[in-house]
Design a protein around this motif. Structure first.
Motif, mmCIF file in Angstrom:
data_model
loop_
_atom_site.group_PDB
_atom_site.id
_atom_site.type_symbol
_atom_site.label_atom_id
_atom_site.label_comp_id
_atom_site.label_asym_id
_atom_site.label_seq_id
_atom_site.Cartn_x
_atom_site.Cartn_y
_atom_site.Cartn_z
ATOM 1 N N ASN A 15 0.821 -1.208 0.000
ATOM 2 C CA ASN A 15 0.000 0.000 0.000
ATOM 3 C C ASN A 15 0.855 1.259 0.000
ATOM 4 O OD1 ASN A 15 -2.492 1.171 -0.234
ATOM 5 N ND2 ASN A 15 -2.958 1.131 1.946
ATOM 6 N N ASN A 17 1.830 3.039 -2.732
ATOM 7 C CA ASN A 17 1.664 3.717 -4.020
ATOM 8 C C ASN A 17 2.633 3.221 -5.076
ATOM 9 O OD1 ASN A 17 -0.483 5.322 -3.103
ATOM 10 N ND2 ASN A 17 0.951 6.814 -2.247
ATOM 11 N N ASP A 18 3.210 2.059 -4.901
ATOM 12 C CA ASP A 18 4.050 1.451 -5.922
ATOM 13 C C ASP A 18 3.326 0.202 -6.412
ATOM 14 O OD1 ASP A 18 6.106 1.217 -7.656
ATOM 15 O OD2 ASP A 18 7.543 0.425 -6.213
ATOM 16 N N ASP A 19 2.378 0.421 -7.307
ATOM 17 C CA ASP A 19 1.532 -0.653 -7.811
ATOM 18 C C ASP A 19 2.337 -1.639 -8.649
ATOM 19 O OD1 ASP A 19 -0.392 0.928 -6.639
ATOM 20 O OD2 ASP A 19 -1.217 1.660 -8.527
ATOM 21 N N SER A 60 -3.094 -2.896 -6.922
ATOM 22 C CA SER A 60 -2.743 -1.877 -5.935
ATOM 23 C C SER A 60 -3.362 -2.230 -4.595
ATOM 24 C CB SER A 60 -3.223 -0.500 -6.405
ATOM 25 O OG SER A 60 -4.625 -0.496 -6.590
#
Length: 118
Positions: A15, A17-19, A60
């Motif tokens: 979690n 923000n680095d999908d 994500s």
């Protein structure tokens, strides 16, 4: 999921923000806390020449994602500034923050083709 038997690797999303971007057919399963959506790949050259297609899946959130491919799967963690040359037919998934470009691979006695550079 791949149509032929092969390896499966688990990738942990935190979690942050680095999908995770996945190529067509590589998604197997994920935790219920992971959101999976489809998107159009950016860059016409990457879409047409990379072999990954126009559409990618984006995973994500927080939890595990299972990715699979025909044959064995090797996971690489790149260091800052490190690059790796990968045949486009073997690319399964990559971090959304990782930059990549498509270029012409050096010819050899047996192969020549478009190869993404991660």
């Amino acid at each position: 999921a791949p149509s032929e038997p092969g390896g499966i690797v688990l990738h942990k999303l935190n979690n942050d923000n680095d999908d995770l971007l996945l190529t067509s057919g590589s998604y197997v399963a994920c935790d219920t806390s992971v959101r999976v959506s489809s998107e159009v790949q950016t860059g016409i050259g990457n879409s047409l020449l990379s072999g990954t297609g126009f559409f990618l899946l984006r995973a994500s959130g927080s939890g595990c994602v299972a990715c699979g491919a025909y044959g064995s799967v090797h996971k690489y963690t790149l260091g800052v500034g490190e690059t790796r040359l990968i045949d486009n037919g073997h690319l399964v998934a990559w971090s959304s923050s990782m930059k990549y470009r498509v270029g012409l691979a050096a010819s050899s006695n047996t192969t020549m083709g478009w190869t993404p550079r991660l």
